[in-house]
Design a protein around this motif. Sequence first.
Motif, PDB file in Angstrom:
ATOM      1  N   SER A  89      59.558 -58.371   0.324  1.00  0.00           N
ATOM      2  CA  SER A  89      60.765 -58.048   1.083  1.00  0.00           C
ATOM      3  C   SER A  89      61.920 -58.910   0.581  1.00  0.00           C
ATOM      4  CB  SER A  89      60.535 -58.315   2.572  1.00  0.00           C
ATOM      5  OG  SER A  89      60.356 -59.706   2.794  1.00  0.00           O
ATOM      6  N   ASN A  90      63.136 -58.475   0.884  1.00  0.00           N
ATOM      7  CA  ASN A  90      64.299 -59.252   0.480  1.00  0.00           C
ATOM      8  C   ASN A  90      64.240 -60.668   1.028  1.00  0.00           C
ATOM      9  OD1 ASN A  90      65.068 -56.854  -0.622  1.00  0.00           O
ATOM     10  ND2 ASN A  90      67.122 -56.838   0.275  1.00  0.00           N
ATOM     11  N   THR A  91      63.819 -60.801   2.279  1.00  0.00           N
ATOM     12  CA  THR A  91      63.750 -62.127   2.901  1.00  0.00           C
ATOM     13  C   THR A  91      62.766 -63.015   2.156  1.00  0.00           C
ATOM     14  OG1 THR A  91      64.304 -61.218   5.070  1.00  0.00           O
ATOM     15  CG2 THR A  91      63.244 -63.378   5.026  1.00  0.00           C
ATOM     16  N   SER A 125      68.297 -59.962  -8.897  1.00  0.00           N
ATOM     17  CA  SER A 125      69.210 -59.090  -8.160  1.00  0.00           C
ATOM     18  C   SER A 125      69.339 -57.735  -8.835  1.00  0.00           C
ATOM     19  CB  SER A 125      70.589 -59.762  -8.050  1.00  0.00           C
ATOM     20  OG  SER A 125      71.540 -58.880  -7.491  1.00  0.00           O
ATOM     21  N   ILE A 130      68.646 -55.996  -5.193  1.00  0.00           N
ATOM     22  CA  ILE A 130      69.009 -56.824  -4.043  1.00  0.00           C
ATOM     23  C   ILE A 130      70.459 -57.247  -4.229  1.00  0.00           C
ATOM     24  CG2 ILE A 130      68.538 -58.959  -2.780  1.00  0.00           C
ATOM     25  CD1 ILE A 130      65.696 -58.859  -3.804  1.00  0.00           C
ATOM     26  N   GLN A 134      73.242 -61.431  -1.027  1.00  0.00           N
ATOM     27  CA  GLN A 134      72.074 -61.916  -0.280  1.00  0.00           C
ATOM     28  C   GLN A 134      71.381 -63.074  -0.996  1.00  0.00           C
ATOM     29  OE1 GLN A 134      69.266 -58.917   0.850  1.00  0.00           O
ATOM     30  NE2 GLN A 134      70.797 -57.595   1.808  1.00  0.00           N
ATOM     31  N   PRO A 197      69.983 -61.461   4.709  1.00  0.00           N
ATOM     32  CA  PRO A 197      69.915 -59.996   4.763  1.00  0.00           C
ATOM     33  C   PRO A 197      70.616 -59.398   5.975  1.00  0.00           C
ATOM     34  CG  PRO A 197      67.744 -60.958   4.315  1.00  0.00           C
ATOM     35  CD  PRO A 197      68.642 -62.072   4.755  1.00  0.00           C
ATOM     36  N   ARG A 198      70.759 -60.188   7.029  1.00  0.00           N
ATOM     37  CA  ARG A 198      71.407 -59.690   8.253  1.00  0.00           C
ATOM     38  C   ARG A 198      72.929 -59.819   8.173  1.00  0.00           C
ATOM     39  NH1 ARG A 198      66.509 -61.276   8.747  1.00  0.00           N
ATOM     40  NH2 ARG A 198      65.082 -60.304  10.245  1.00  0.00           N
ATOM     41  N   PRO A 201      74.010 -57.004   4.653  1.00  0.00           N
ATOM     42  CA  PRO A 201      72.964 -55.970   4.610  1.00  0.00           C
ATOM     43  C   PRO A 201      73.001 -55.163   3.319  1.00  0.00           C
ATOM     44  CG  PRO A 201      74.736 -55.341   6.096  1.00  0.00           C
ATOM     45  CD  PRO A 201      75.003 -56.754   5.709  1.00  0.00           C
ATOM     46  N   ASN A 202      71.867 -54.492   3.067  1.00  0.00           N
ATOM     47  CA  ASN A 202      71.732 -53.683   1.847  1.00  0.00           C
ATOM     48  C   ASN A 202      72.727 -52.534   1.811  1.00  0.00           C
ATOM     49  OD1 ASN A 202      69.590 -55.301   1.345  1.00  0.00           O
ATOM     50  ND2 ASN A 202      68.155 -53.653   0.904  1.00  0.00           N
ATOM     51  N   ALA A 210      73.222 -50.461  -2.197  1.00  0.00           N
ATOM     52  CA  ALA A 210      73.176 -51.874  -1.802  1.00  0.00           C
ATOM     53  C   ALA A 210      74.238 -52.668  -2.533  1.00  0.00           C
ATOM     54  CB  ALA A 210      71.789 -52.448  -2.094  1.00  0.00           C
TER      55      ALA A 210
END
Length: 583
Positions: A89-91, A125, A130, A134, A197-198, A201-202, A210
């Motif tokens: 995941s991105n996180t 990235s 991504i 982020q 990510p929040r 956002p993508n 994204a």
Amino acid sequence: MTFDQASLLILLLAMLVLFSLERFRIEVVAITGLLAGYALHLYSAEQVFSGFASPVVVTVVEILLIVQVLARAQLFGQLADFFVRARFSNTAVIATLSGAAGFISIFMNDIGAFSIALPATLRVSAALAIPKRQLIMPISFAALLGGIVSLIGTPANMLVSNAWTEASGTGFRLFDFAYVGLPVATVGIVLTAWLAPRLFPNEIDEALSAERASPPRRWITERRIPAGSSLIGAHLSDLPDRFALQPHTLVRNDKFVFGTPEKLVVEADDLLLAEADDTVFNGLQTSGTLLPQRRAKAAIADLDSVEAVVMPESTLVGSRLHSLEVFSSRDVTVCALSMRSPRIEGRFADLQLSIGDILVLEGEQKAIADALEECECLPLASQPPSRMSASSWQPFVIFAAGVVATAFELVTPDIAFAGVVLALALLNYLNIRQAMADLNWPIIIMLGAMIPIGSAVATTGTAQVIAAALGSMVSLAEPTTGVALVLFLSMLLTPFVNNATVAIVMSPIAVAFAATGHQSPSAYLIAVAAGASLDFLTPFGHHNNTLAMGIGSYRFSDFLKAGAPLTVVSYGLTLLLIYLFWL
């Protein structure tokens, strides 16, 4: 208050203001302040250049030399390959990259760690789609957080240790900072990985990818108005609404055209210095409305285009575009510029470069690469790393040996890392003559020049005066109150000046503060070291954040959104850990 104390306070205030304005090079401000202090008889002639012989400055030079070797090993390139193959995941990707950047920052300076991590981060990235927004800011913050874990993680820690040595005869050990720094860094990296990510956002809707969720980068360039262009006959005041262009300068027959935007009219063959998004310039060029200036020596099809960021150690800092012999001698053209400074005056060639500015270069690939290496700018293209040979691990083993020797107090850090530099040179990993030319000399000069000024804060009694004044406002009977105030003041200063200056100015004040309350200075100095590096609120307090703003296309408000919760959490956690381990 004596004359010496008053004059020193005025000198320090003036230097802090000049540092924060960034209108003058930091080494020029530091040398000017150093000589002004001597003229005011704040220290003797023998002490003027004593800072350059300080073990702190020597160790910083050694670490910077070692970083040049470790950066070529491209350890982060293998990590990038791993992410490309795996599915996280991105996180998870952000947390792992940030953790790696924070880890290497424990053993080298913040900017070195960020510079090593950046190429691989850009590659991840691009490969995993991504958004850069982020990744870039979390990497910058992680490098700052990792620096607070060890003595050699940042010059501020070494300066604080030097103050502790002068006060008690024994400085901090290599990992004394880890009791506070490691938990703060861990929590900070996890929090930032969760927030990024929040906050960035993508996608902002189903129609946008994204990458386009981030705001387009604004470029400044000088373009030609061809015959038949729809710009001809338009007033400059109409360009923002009709063409999404922000005009700055109009040139006709090599002369400036003066007048108000409402009266100036565009004509064929004019040159327009304008600012706009990259998509706007691309569209206007495609339609034949606004064209680049003609090149005489090469066909456009034969040329490569590369974006590069101006690093803190770059020789381009403070230079104007027309004076860049490093590019013109290789027939490399600066086509566009993304600037931090809002001051845009004259023609494109008159623009002055600063740290974090991004250049668009056009020329032959090898010529661009050679020029960027010479002027110490970082290309932003995401190239896959070269293969590492088995011997590429030798520099890490040699460096680890130096770290172990320091950790077990077998020798002092300056001696240990001198041995590392010698070993790397003997094994042909390091060309000392070339490496010395590539050092970040402005930072080194600033450090050496500021140390006598910082010592004068203690020897003139200025620190005691400041401590007494602050002590009259808060009660020092409870040491937590004093430590909280010192930590707050350090964190308040560091968004505006570099962390080494904060450490130099605040360390003698912290020692005097502790003496006023009849307490050990160690807790107060740990607070100074931590506070000097917890710089997350602005893009101009630390060079890492400055670079991140340009590369990641962040707004000023983005640093407030991401940095405010991290600053509050870091402050509270740092204070708690100092109370648990140092009070």
